[in-house]
Design a protein around this motif. Sequence first.
Motif, PDB file in Angstrom:
ATOM      1  N   ALA A 114      33.038  -4.710  33.381  1.00  0.00           N
ATOM      2  CA  ALA A 114      32.361  -5.510  34.748  1.00  0.00           C
ATOM      3  C   ALA A 114      30.814  -5.536  34.821  1.00  0.00           C
ATOM      4  N   SER A 167      36.363  -4.896  41.527  1.00  0.00           N
ATOM      5  CA  SER A 167      36.011  -4.751  43.194  1.00  0.00           C
ATOM      6  C   SER A 167      36.911  -4.521  44.260  1.00  0.00           C
ATOM      7  N   GLU A 168      37.838  -5.642  44.089  1.00  0.00           N
ATOM      8  CA  GLU A 168      39.193  -5.946  44.282  1.00  0.00           C
ATOM      9  C   GLU A 168      39.819  -4.742  44.171  1.00  0.00           C
ATOM     10  N   ALA A 212      33.550  -7.725  36.913  1.00  0.00           N
ATOM     11  CA  ALA A 212      33.353  -7.059  38.416  1.00  0.00           C
ATOM     12  C   ALA A 212      34.057  -6.858  39.319  1.00  0.00           C
ATOM     13  N   ALA A 213      34.538  -8.767  39.829  1.00  0.00           N
ATOM     14  CA  ALA A 213      35.008  -9.036  40.823  1.00  0.00           C
ATOM     15  C   ALA A 213      36.396  -8.734  41.524  1.00  0.00           C
ATOM     16  N   ARG A 214      37.174  -8.398  40.280  1.00  0.00           N
ATOM     17  CA  ARG A 214      38.695  -8.157  39.952  1.00  0.00           C
ATOM     18  C   ARG A 214      38.608  -6.565  40.221  1.00  0.00           C
ATOM     19  N   PHE A 253      36.772  -4.477  49.339  1.00  0.00           N
ATOM     20  CA  PHE A 253      34.827  -5.297  49.016  1.00  0.00           C
ATOM     21  C   PHE A 253      36.561  -6.637  49.864  1.00  0.00           C
ATOM     22  N   GLU A 291      28.965   0.654  47.733  1.00  0.00           N
ATOM     23  CA  GLU A 291      27.832   0.568  46.694  1.00  0.00           C
ATOM     24  C   GLU A 291      27.620   2.131  46.405  1.00  0.00           C
ATOM     25  N   PRO A 312      31.170 -11.107  35.417  1.00  0.00           N
ATOM     26  CA  PRO A 312      31.497 -11.291  36.232  1.00  0.00           C
ATOM     27  C   PRO A 312      32.568 -11.133  36.975  1.00  0.00           C
ATOM     28  N   GLU A 313      33.205 -12.345  36.339  1.00  0.00           N
ATOM     29  CA  GLU A 313      35.090 -11.927  36.653  1.00  0.00           C
ATOM     30  C   GLU A 313      35.589 -10.851  36.633  1.00  0.00           C
ATOM     31  N   THR A 319      38.469  -9.871  49.262  1.00  0.00           N
ATOM     32  CA  THR A 319      39.823 -10.524  48.317  1.00  0.00           C
ATOM     33  C   THR A 319      38.715 -11.998  49.207  1.00  0.00           C
ATOM     34  N   ASP A 320      38.806 -12.578  49.651  1.00  0.00           N
ATOM     35  CA  ASP A 320      38.448 -13.391  50.119  1.00  0.00           C
ATOM     36  C   ASP A 320      37.302 -13.840  51.234  1.00  0.00           C
TER      37      ASP A 320
END
Length: 177
Positions: free
Chosen positions: A113, A124-125, A120-122, A130, A146, A117-118, A132-133
Amino acid sequence: MPTERRPGALRSERSRLAILAAAARQFAERGYDHLTIEGIAAEAGVGKQTIYRWWGSKTALVAECLVEGMLIPVPFQPPVTGDPRADLQSWVQSILDFLPGNESLLRSLVITAAEDPEVAARLSERLGVFPTDASTPARFPLEVVEAITGAIVIRSLRGGSFDEGYAARLVDTILRS
């Protein structure tokens, strides 16, 4: 109106699932640094070029494993009880309950992560707090989430343990500040 198709072979769902399963197993067992496209291809029974055609990088493949629930099988969702403190504590405890036996997976996910960044975003989901949209408001302030996840990751990376009262103490400490 016919849809345009990419050149090359059609994407086989059986092969896609075999690749994802091999990547998830090897990632959990060996970590990101020792994950190789060659090893995944051999285990999945496909050519390396198939993997590279469908995923541009090993991190894109790991990200899809996350999305498919193959690395963290259940997204962690805090309950909605009307008591945010209790909801956060329950969420933290569910993460702590997942960690025993999955410490190397956590370390590998943190490293991956940090590099992508991709991923990291996944991740987090999958942690479930967090949105998702952009249309979904955050349930808890980002700084609280955090601070909590950071504390868990740092303690885990140090090899620290999580006793029975850790979730409550952590949430109380964060919310008090």
